[in-house]
Design a protein around this motif. Structure first.
Motif, PDB file in Angstrom:
ATOM      1  N   THR A 133       7.023  -8.626  -7.235  1.00  0.00           N
ATOM      2  CA  THR A 133       5.678  -8.202  -7.611  1.00  0.00           C
ATOM      3  C   THR A 133       5.602  -6.699  -7.812  1.00  0.00           C
ATOM      4  O   THR A 133       4.957  -6.214  -8.753  1.00  0.00           O
ATOM      5  N   ALA A 134       6.270  -5.927  -6.958  1.00  0.00           N
ATOM      6  CA  ALA A 134       6.082  -4.480  -6.958  1.00  0.00           C
ATOM      7  C   ALA A 134       7.261  -3.684  -7.493  1.00  0.00           C
ATOM      8  O   ALA A 134       7.150  -2.469  -7.648  1.00  0.00           O
ATOM      9  N   ALA A 135       8.384  -4.325  -7.773  1.00  0.00           N
ATOM     10  CA  ALA A 135       9.567  -3.571  -8.201  1.00  0.00           C
ATOM     11  C   ALA A 135       9.538  -3.186  -9.663  1.00  0.00           C
ATOM     12  O   ALA A 135      10.394  -2.436 -10.124  1.00  0.00           O
ATOM     13  N   ASP A 136       8.573  -3.685 -10.423  1.00  0.00           N
ATOM     14  CA  ASP A 136       8.461  -3.332 -11.839  1.00  0.00           C
ATOM     15  C   ASP A 136       8.288  -1.821 -11.982  1.00  0.00           C
ATOM     16  O   ASP A 136       7.404  -1.223 -11.389  1.00  0.00           O
ATOM     17  N   GLY A 137       9.132  -1.201 -12.759  1.00  0.00           N
ATOM     18  CA  GLY A 137       9.079   0.249 -12.929  1.00  0.00           C
ATOM     19  C   GLY A 137       7.804   0.745 -13.580  1.00  0.00           C
ATOM     20  O   GLY A 137       7.525   1.938 -13.570  1.00  0.00           O
ATOM     21  N   CYS A 138       7.011  -0.159 -14.164  1.00  0.00           N
ATOM     22  CA  CYS A 138       5.774   0.260 -14.826  1.00  0.00           C
ATOM     23  C   CYS A 138       4.564   0.073 -13.926  1.00  0.00           C
ATOM     24  O   CYS A 138       3.429   0.193 -14.384  1.00  0.00           O
ATOM     25  N   SER A 139       4.773  -0.297 -12.645  1.00  0.00           N
ATOM     26  CA  SER A 139       3.645  -0.458 -11.739  1.00  0.00           C
ATOM     27  C   SER A 139       3.600   0.719 -10.791  1.00  0.00           C
ATOM     28  O   SER A 139       4.383   1.650 -10.869  1.00  0.00           O
ATOM     29  N   SER A 140       2.688   0.663  -9.857  1.00  0.00           N
ATOM     30  CA  SER A 140       2.498   1.636  -8.796  1.00  0.00           C
ATOM     31  C   SER A 140       1.972   2.964  -9.335  1.00  0.00           C
ATOM     32  O   SER A 140       0.787   3.107  -9.536  1.00  0.00           O
ATOM     33  N   ALA A 141       2.852   3.954  -9.582  1.00  0.00           N
ATOM     34  CA  ALA A 141       2.369   5.290  -9.940  1.00  0.00           C
ATOM     35  C   ALA A 141       1.678   5.301 -11.288  1.00  0.00           C
ATOM     36  O   ALA A 141       0.776   6.078 -11.520  1.00  0.00           O
ATOM     37  N   ALA A 144       0.829  -1.199   0.000  1.00  0.00           N
ATOM     38  CA  ALA A 144       0.000   0.000   0.000  1.00  0.00           C
ATOM     39  C   ALA A 144       0.868   1.256   0.000  1.00  0.00           C
ATOM     40  O   ALA A 144       0.613   2.205  -0.750  1.00  0.00           O
ATOM     41  N   PHE A 145       1.912   1.271   0.826  1.00  0.00           N
ATOM     42  CA  PHE A 145       2.802   2.431   0.850  1.00  0.00           C
ATOM     43  C   PHE A 145       3.572   2.565  -0.460  1.00  0.00           C
ATOM     44  O   PHE A 145       3.875   3.686  -0.897  1.00  0.00           O
ATOM     45  N   ALA A 146       3.892   1.437  -1.099  1.00  0.00           N
ATOM     46  CA  ALA A 146       4.545   1.500  -2.397  1.00  0.00           C
ATOM     47  C   ALA A 146       3.631   2.127  -3.440  1.00  0.00           C
ATOM     48  O   ALA A 146       4.084   2.840  -4.343  1.00  0.00           O
ATOM     49  N   LEU A 147       2.334   1.894  -3.312  1.00  0.00           N
ATOM     50  CA  LEU A 147       1.373   2.456  -4.261  1.00  0.00           C
ATOM     51  C   LEU A 147       1.274   3.976  -4.156  1.00  0.00           C
ATOM     52  O   LEU A 147       1.139   4.665  -5.160  1.00  0.00           O
ATOM     53  N   ILE A 148       1.320   4.501  -2.937  1.00  0.00           N
ATOM     54  CA  ILE A 148       1.059   5.930  -2.753  1.00  0.00           C
ATOM     55  C   ILE A 148       2.336   6.762  -2.658  1.00  0.00           C
ATOM     56  O   ILE A 148       2.270   7.991  -2.630  1.00  0.00           O
ATOM     57  N   ALA A 149       3.497   6.106  -2.590  1.00  0.00           N
ATOM     58  CA  ALA A 149       4.750   6.848  -2.473  1.00  0.00           C
ATOM     59  C   ALA A 149       5.090   7.539  -3.787  1.00  0.00           C
ATOM     60  O   ALA A 149       4.661   7.126  -4.866  1.00  0.00           O
TER      61      ALA A 149
END
Length: 275
Positions: free
Chosen positions: A253-261, A138-143
């Motif tokens: 799962t979350a380190a992909d540069g095209c995910s999150s933001a 969750a914090f990775a999503l909003i950072a």
């Protein structure tokens, strides 16, 4: 790893480790009778020792950790005004924790090998590891993009320590921590897929080349310390490997540069592959 693949992994772990005699014997063999949590290196910080403080989110600190974490997600969302990412982050935490609780209610541990009564209570998946994994994602999503890799690295270490601790203190089995990590990863992947493209997001988010290796090395060290016990080197190694695997799943799962933001539709690399 797609959300569907993560969910298939959850089902596979449950069927292999919980629903057949071989899996049950293998996991039950990791619990030494009449010894308990005492020999665990992290025992004094697990909250099980009399008068001890529990590292978040172990033992009695689980609920406060969840409350503080959700409040922090809401505060960061308000400050940065990234409403879609904030809603996605809240959804990751909510669905992950709801799924871990539903699992204990609707995914029984059938007694296939005549195990001791203390070993047949439903424990799949782990709520403690679910809290650490869901809040980290969750914090990775909003950072912000510049901070996100470091937030994820911190969350990876947190998951490794939490997973090792609940295993070394006999609070959960390896299948429990793997199942909850895969659930959190599935929720994260689904959330990022549903997010709308961010207009004006940078095409490339740079992070130090050494960060992945450093993050995973720290996670391995944390898993080794948190999963260690004085009475069995074999158990310690199994617990540490399982905890590190959970941390690695989170990172991959979350380190992909095209995910999150940005969603995959906003990423040039994905557009080239899809076009």
């Amino acid at each position: 790893m797609s959300a569907l693949l993560c969910l298939v992994g959850v089902l596979a772990v449950y069927l292999i480790a919980v629903c057949n005699p071989f899996g049950q014997r293998a996991e039950n063999a990791l619990f030494t009778e009449d010894v308990g949590a005492g020999p665990a290196w992290i025992y004094d910080w697990s909250g099980q020792a009399y008068g001890s403080l529990a590292l978040p989110p172990l033992n009695q600190s689980a609920t406060p950790t969840l409350i503080v974490g959700v409040a922090a997600v809401a505060a960061i969302t308000l400050i940065r005004r990234n409403w879609w990412q904030g809603c996605a982050a809240a959804g990751v935490v909510t669905v992950t924790l709801a799924a871990t609780q539903a699992g204990k209610m609707f995914l029984p541990r059938p007694d296939l090998i005549g195990a001791h009564v203390s070993l047949v209570d439903p424990s799949f998946p782990s709520g403690h590891v679910g809290i650490a994994a869901a809040l980290s994602l969750a914090f990775a999503l909003i950072a912000s993009p510049r901070v996100r890799p470091y937030v994820l690295a911190t969350g990876t270490l947190w998951v490794a320590v939490t997973g090792g601790a609940v295993l070394a203190t006999y609070h959960h089995r390896p299948s429990d921590v793997l199942g909850s990590t895969l659930l959190a990863c599935a929720c994260y992947r689904l959330a990022t897929r549903l997010l709308p493209p961010v207009v004006g997001a940078p095409d490339v988010i740079h992070s130090p080349r050494a960060l992945p290796a450093t993050a995973l090395a720290l996670a391995a060290a944390g898993a080794l310390v948190a999963g260690a016990r004085d009475d069995s080197g074999t158990q310690s190694l199994i617990f540490a490997v399982t905890a590190f695997l959970c941390a690695a799943l989170l990172w991959l799962t979350a380190a992909d540069g095209c995910s999150s933001a940005r969603t995959r539709h906003a990423c040039p690399a994905h557009r080239r592959r899809e076009g």
